[in-house]
Design an enzyme around this catalytic site. Structure first.
Site, mmCIF file in Angstrom:
data_model
loop_
_atom_site.group_PDB
_atom_site.id
_atom_site.type_symbol
_atom_site.label_atom_id
_atom_site.label_comp_id
_atom_site.label_asym_id
_atom_site.label_seq_id
_atom_site.Cartn_x
_atom_site.Cartn_y
_atom_site.Cartn_z
ATOM 1 N N ASP A 30 0.949 -1.163 0.238
ATOM 2 C CA ASP A 30 0.007 0.103 0.065
ATOM 3 C C ASP A 30 0.857 1.361 0.056
ATOM 4 O O ASP A 30 1.626 1.534 0.800
ATOM 5 C CB ASP A 30 -0.870 0.047 1.237
ATOM 6 C CG ASP A 30 -1.935 0.939 1.258
ATOM 7 O OD1 ASP A 30 -2.902 0.870 1.882
ATOM 8 O OD2 ASP A 30 -1.430 2.290 0.740
ATOM 9 N N GLU A 80 29.691 7.239 4.849
ATOM 10 C CA GLU A 80 29.787 5.875 5.352
ATOM 11 C C GLU A 80 29.935 5.054 3.919
ATOM 12 O O GLU A 80 29.624 3.691 4.069
ATOM 13 C CB GLU A 80 28.946 5.552 6.211
ATOM 14 C CG GLU A 80 27.446 5.754 5.758
ATOM 15 C CD GLU A 80 26.617 5.182 6.855
ATOM 16 O OE1 GLU A 80 25.908 6.209 7.486
ATOM 17 O OE2 GLU A 80 26.283 4.038 7.153
ATOM 18 N N CYS A 112 26.152 7.595 10.012
ATOM 19 C CA CYS A 112 25.496 8.621 9.745
ATOM 20 C C CYS A 112 26.020 9.875 10.627
ATOM 21 O O CYS A 112 25.719 10.836 10.235
ATOM 22 C CB CYS A 112 24.025 8.544 9.749
ATOM 23 S SG CYS A 112 23.448 7.226 8.915
ATOM 24 N N THR A 153 13.772 3.555 1.900
ATOM 25 C CA THR A 153 14.488 4.263 2.783
ATOM 26 C C THR A 153 15.670 4.856 2.091
ATOM 27 O O THR A 153 16.661 5.417 2.564
ATOM 28 C CB THR A 153 14.619 4.110 4.090
ATOM 29 O OG1 THR A 153 15.646 2.980 4.363
ATOM 30 C CG2 THR A 153 13.321 3.858 5.023
ATOM 31 N N SER A 202 17.496 -0.859 14.990
ATOM 32 C CA SER A 202 17.951 0.451 14.783
ATOM 33 C C SER A 202 17.335 1.528 15.229
ATOM 34 O O SER A 202 17.688 2.610 15.529
ATOM 35 C CB SER A 202 18.236 0.538 13.301
ATOM 36 O OG SER A 202 17.062 0.553 12.449
ATOM 37 N N HIS A 234 18.408 13.590 12.667
ATOM 38 C CA HIS A 234 18.834 12.882 11.549
ATOM 39 C C HIS A 234 17.589 12.125 10.961
ATOM 40 O O HIS A 234 16.796 11.625 11.840
ATOM 41 C CB HIS A 234 19.588 11.799 12.341
ATOM 42 C CG HIS A 234 20.169 10.660 11.316
ATOM 43 N ND1 HIS A 234 20.599 10.919 9.766
ATOM 44 C CD2 HIS A 234 19.903 9.293 11.311
ATOM 45 C CE1 HIS A 234 20.613 9.718 9.132
ATOM 46 N NE2 HIS A 234 20.288 8.796 10.173
ATOM 47 N N LYS A 243 8.861 10.438 15.069
ATOM 48 C CA LYS A 243 8.774 9.559 16.267
ATOM 49 C C LYS A 243 9.744 10.165 17.415
ATOM 50 O O LYS A 243 9.643 10.076 18.697
ATOM 51 C CB LYS A 243 9.482 8.204 15.884
ATOM 52 C CG LYS A 243 8.414 7.359 15.344
ATOM 53 C CD LYS A 243 9.084 6.040 14.604
ATOM 54 C CE LYS A 243 8.226 4.996 13.859
ATOM 55 N NZ LYS A 243 7.323 4.547 14.495
ATOM 56 N N ASN A 272 17.236 8.919 2.358
ATOM 57 C CA ASN A 272 18.424 9.146 3.206
ATOM 58 C C ASN A 272 19.707 9.297 2.829
ATOM 59 O O ASN A 272 19.904 8.730 1.689
ATOM 60 C CB ASN A 272 18.650 7.364 4.074
ATOM 61 C CG ASN A 272 19.500 7.730 5.580
ATOM 62 O OD1 ASN A 272 19.737 8.656 5.480
ATOM 63 N ND2 ASN A 272 19.376 6.660 6.038
ATOM 64 N N SER A 304 24.584 4.700 13.386
ATOM 65 C CA SER A 304 24.354 3.394 13.943
ATOM 66 C C SER A 304 25.644 2.877 14.363
ATOM 67 O O SER A 304 26.698 3.356 13.743
ATOM 68 C CB SER A 304 23.687 2.544 12.829
ATOM 69 O OG SER A 304 22.341 2.981 12.447
HETATM 70 N N1 CAA Z 1 -0.656 3.569 5.688
HETATM 71 C C1 CAA Z 1 -0.038 4.369 6.429
HETATM 72 N N2 CAA Z 1 0.911 3.706 7.268
HETATM 73 C C2 CAA Z 1 1.177 2.510 7.352
HETATM 74 C C3 CAA Z 1 0.568 1.770 6.227
HETATM 75 C C4 CAA Z 1 -0.189 2.233 5.378
HETATM 76 N N3 CAA Z 1 -0.895 1.479 4.357
HETATM 77 N N4 CAA Z 1 1.112 0.500 6.364
HETATM 78 C C5 CAA Z 1 2.165 0.616 7.504
HETATM 79 N N5 CAA Z 1 2.197 1.704 7.705
HETATM 80 C C6 CAA Z 1 3.026 2.249 8.821
HETATM 81 C C7 CAA Z 1 3.323 1.229 9.884
HETATM 82 O O1 CAA Z 1 2.319 1.420 11.078
HETATM 83 C C8 CAA Z 1 4.551 1.967 10.504
HETATM 84 O O2 CAA Z 1 4.489 3.020 11.338
HETATM 85 P P1 CAA Z 1 4.753 3.088 12.930
HETATM 86 O O3 CAA Z 1 6.126 2.825 12.960
HETATM 87 O O4 CAA Z 1 4.444 4.530 13.183
HETATM 88 O O5 CAA Z 1 3.724 2.026 13.436
HETATM 89 C C9 CAA Z 1 5.348 2.430 9.216
HETATM 90 O O6 CAA Z 1 4.347 2.342 8.276
HETATM 91 C C10 CAA Z 1 6.653 1.353 8.814
HETATM 92 O O7 CAA Z 1 5.854 0.173 8.712
HETATM 93 P P2 CAA Z 1 6.733 -1.172 9.357
HETATM 94 O O8 CAA Z 1 7.435 -0.738 10.695
HETATM 95 O O9 CAA Z 1 5.724 -2.157 9.146
HETATM 96 O O10 CAA Z 1 7.763 -0.956 8.198
HETATM 97 P P3 CAA Z 1 8.876 -2.303 8.148
HETATM 98 O O11 CAA Z 1 9.328 -2.939 9.175
HETATM 99 O O12 CAA Z 1 8.759 -2.974 6.758
HETATM 100 O O13 CAA Z 1 10.302 -1.260 7.828
HETATM 101 C C11 CAA Z 1 12.202 0.024 8.945
HETATM 102 C C12 CAA Z 1 10.559 -0.198 8.578
HETATM 103 C C13 CAA Z 1 12.449 -1.543 9.643
HETATM 104 C C14 CAA Z 1 12.480 0.913 9.641
HETATM 105 C C15 CAA Z 1 12.673 -0.082 7.552
HETATM 106 O O14 CAA Z 1 12.548 0.815 6.726
HETATM 107 C C16 CAA Z 1 14.377 -0.177 7.477
HETATM 108 O O15 CAA Z 1 14.810 -1.307 7.776
HETATM 109 N N6 CAA Z 1 15.033 0.921 7.086
HETATM 110 C C17 CAA Z 1 16.304 1.002 7.308
HETATM 111 C C18 CAA Z 1 16.937 1.183 8.899
HETATM 112 C C19 CAA Z 1 16.565 2.603 9.525
HETATM 113 O O16 CAA Z 1 16.416 3.409 8.524
HETATM 114 N N7 CAA Z 1 16.650 2.621 10.746
HETATM 115 C C20 CAA Z 1 16.397 3.941 11.253
HETATM 116 C C21 CAA Z 1 17.069 4.166 12.413
HETATM 117 S S1 CAA Z 1 18.718 3.804 12.417
HETATM 118 C C22 CAA Z 1 19.413 5.219 11.687
HETATM 119 O O17 CAA Z 1 18.834 6.128 11.603
HETATM 120 C C23 CAA Z 1 20.596 5.149 10.787
HETATM 121 C C24 CAA Z 1 20.325 5.253 9.471
HETATM 122 O O18 CAA Z 1 20.363 6.401 9.005
HETATM 123 C C25 CAA Z 1 20.211 3.958 8.794
#
Ligand code: CAA
Length: 396
Positions: A30, A80, A112, A153, A202, A234, A243, A272, A304
Site C-alpha cells: 500500500d 559511510e 551517519c 529508505t 536500529s 537525523h 517519532k 536517506n 548506527s
Molecule cells: N498507511 C499508513 N501507514 C502505514 C501503512 C499504510 N498503508 N502500512 C504501514 N504503515 C506504517 C506502520 O504502521 C509503521 O508506522 P509506525 O512505525 O508509526 O507504527 C510504518 O508504516 C512502517 O511500517 P513497518 O514498521 O511495518 O515497516 P518495515 O518493518 O517494513 O520497515 C524499517 C521499517 C524497519 C525502519 C525499515 O524501513 C528499515 O529497515 N529501514 C532501514 C533502517 C533505518 O532506517 N533505521 C532507522 C534508525 S537507524 C538510523 O537512523 C541510521 C540510518 O540512517 C540507517
C-alpha cells in the site's frame, strides 16, 4: 568567546529520482506505508558516473562560489559509503575543487554521525584560530538490498558547510551531549555493497541514543527543551524525526508541539543521505521559515553502531539572505526520473570492484566518475572552469 558556527551550507542531490508510489506498486505494498508510514515521497538515486566524491564536490562547488576558499586549510569529508579503504574521498574532492596544496584533506567515518564528527572537529579548529575556515563535506549513497524493508529508505546526496568565526547562518553553542554504545543495529561489512540492518533494533537504538545524548547535554548545562525553538533530527526516513521528537517530548515532559517546522521537506524527497541527512534537514528548516533569526535550534545526529549527539545553535540575523532559498527545490525538481525497471537494473549494475572500466556519461553535474584505470578511480571535472590539476589527471 568568539561566535563560531556554520557560515554557509549547500546541498547536492544525485542525478536520478525514483518515485515511492511507483516502487510501492511494484512491491505490492500500500503506497500509504511509504508515503505516510515512513514519510517518504521519492529517493534520489545515483547515475553510474556518480558517487560520494562527485556529489560532495558538487555541493562544495556551489558553496565555494558564494564564499571563496580564503582561510580554508582543512577539508573534512564525512561518508559511510567511501570509495577506497585508504585514500580519502577528500583528496579526490580537493583536486576537483582546485583547492591549493596548503589544504589538508581527510575522511571521517562513524555511520551517519560522521558529518557531525566533522562539524565538531571543524568548530574546534576555528576556536583554536578564528582566522581559519574549514570546509566540511558530508556525502552518502544509502543502498539496501532490493525487496528489503530498507529499500524505500534509500537515497543519495551531499551537504557542504563552511565553518568559520562570526558565521552568517548558525552559531553553534559550545555545550553538547554525546552517547556512544556498541550496538549491531546497522553496518556494512567490507565485502558488502548494501547495508546489513536490524530495522527494529536500529529504531530503538536511535531513540535510546537520543535520550542518553539529551541527558548528557542537560547534565553539562545545555539549554532546556523550552529554551529550544525548533528541533532538527537525523532522518533515515522523515517519520523517524516525528517519532524522535515525540519520544523526546515524553522524556522531558513537554507537549509534542509543532517544533519540527519545515525541516522534513527535503529529506522526504531526497531519501536517506546518511551523513548529510541532518544538514539537509537544517537547510530545509532555514529555507522554509523566515522568522528564525535569534531562535535556538536543537540538532540530533545519530550514526548506527552507534554514536548520537545533541547540540544547539542560534540562528544569525540576516540568515535568510545567505543562500538562495529555492536552490535545493530547483535541484530536486531537475532530477531525471527512473522507472522501477531502470532503477532495478542500475541497482544491480552498481560497480563495486577495482577492475579497469569506463563508465557511461550520464550525469550533467559538474563532476563525474569516469571509471577505473590501473585500479585507480578517475574523476572528470566537467565544470565550466576546470582547474589545471583536474585537466592533468581527470580522465581515463
Ligand atoms: N498507511 C499508513 N501507514 C502505514 C501503512 C499504510 N498503508 N502500512 C504501514 N504503515 C506504517 C506502520 O504502521 C509503521 O508506522 P509506525 O512505525 O508509526 O507504527 C510504518 O508504516 C512502517 O511500517 P513497518 O514498521 O511495518 O515497516 P518495515 O518493518 O517494513 O520497515 C524499517 C521499517 C524497519 C525502519 C525499515 O524501513 C528499515 O529497515 N529501514 C532501514 C533502517 C533505518 O532506517 N533505521 C532507522 C534508525 S537507524 C538510523 O537512523 C541510521 C540510518 O540512517 C540507517
Amino acid at each position: 568567546m568568539t561566535a563560531v558556527g556554520i557560515h554557509d551550507l549547500a546541498i547536492a542531490t544525485a542525478h536520478h529520482v525514483v518515485g515511492l508510489a511507483d516502487l510501492a506498486a511494484r512491491r505490492d505494498v500500500d503506497p500509504g506505508k511509504y508515503l505516510v508510514g515512513l514519510g517518504q515521497e521519492s529517493m534520489s538515486f545515483p547515475a553510474e558516473d556518480e558517487d560520494v566524491v562527485t556529489m560532495g564536490a558538487a555541493a562544495a562547488r556551489t558553496l565555494l562560489h558564494r564564499t571563496g576558499a580564503d582561510g580554508v586549510r582543512w577539508l573534512l569529508f564525512a561518508t559511510e559509503s567511501g570509495v577506497d579503504q585508504s585514500k580519502s574521498a577528500a583528496v579526490y574532492a580537493h583536486r576537483l575543487l582546485g583547492l591549493p596544496p596548503s589544504v589538508r584533506a581527510v575522511e571521517l567515518k562513524q555511520a551517519c554521525y560522521g558529518g557531525t564528527a566533522a562539524l565538531q572537529t571543524a568548530l574546534g579548529i576555528v576556536h583554536r584560530d578564528p582566522a581559519e575556515r574549514v570546509l566540511v563535506i558530508a556525502a552518502d549513497v544509502a543502498r539496501y538490498a532490493l525487496h528489503s524493508p530498507g529499500e524505500p529508505t534509500q537515497g543519495a546526496g551531499a551537504a557542504a558547510m563552511l565553518v568559520s568565526a562570526d558565521p552568517a547562518l548558525l552559531e553553534v553553542e559550545p555545550v553538547s551531549g554525546v552517547a556512544t554504545a556498541d550496538v549491531d543495529d546497522f553496518w556494512r561489512p567490507n565485502d558488502a555493497s548494501t547495508a546489513v540492518v536490524d530495522g527494529r533494533l536500529s529504531v530503538s537504538a536511535y531513540l535510546a541514543a537520543l535520550k542518553s545524548a539529551w541527558d548528557d547535554h542537560r547534565a553539562r548545562g545545555g539549554a532546556t527543551a523550552s529554551e529550544i525553538d525548533r528541533f532538527v533530527y537525523h532522518q533515515p526516513f522523515t517519520r523517524m524525526a516525528e517519532k524522535a521528537h515525540a519520544a523526546l517530548a515524553r522524556h522531558v515532559g513537554l507537549p509534542d508541539g509543532e517544533r519540527l517546522g519545515s525541516g522534513l521537506e527535503y529529506n522526504r524527497r531526497l531519501g536517506n543521505t546518511y551523513t548529510a541527512s541532518l544538514y539537509a534537514a537544517l537547510a530545509a528548516l532555514l529555507d522554509g521559515d523566515d522568522a528564525l533569526a535569534g531562535r535556538r535550534i536543537g540538532l540530533f545526529s545519530y550514526g548506527s553502531g552507534s554514536v548520537g549527539e545533541f547540540f544547539t545553535g542560534v540562528v544569525r540575523p540576516g540568515y535568510d539572505a545567505v543562500r538562495p532559498r529555492d536552490e535545493v527545490t530547483r535541484a530536486l525538481a531537475a532530477r531525471v526520473p527512473l522507472s522501477v525497471d531502470e532503477y532495478e537494473r542500475l541497482h544491480a549494475a552498481r560497480p563495486t570492484g577495482s577492475a579497469d572500466a569506463v563508465t557511461r556519461r550520464v550525469t550533467d553535474g559538474p563532476y563525474r566518475f569516469a571509471g577505473v584505470r590501473s585500479r585507480a578511480r578517475r574523476y572528470e571535472n566537467t565544470a565550466d572552469r576546470p582547474s589545471a590539476a583536474a585537466e592533468q589527471g581527470g580522465s581515463v
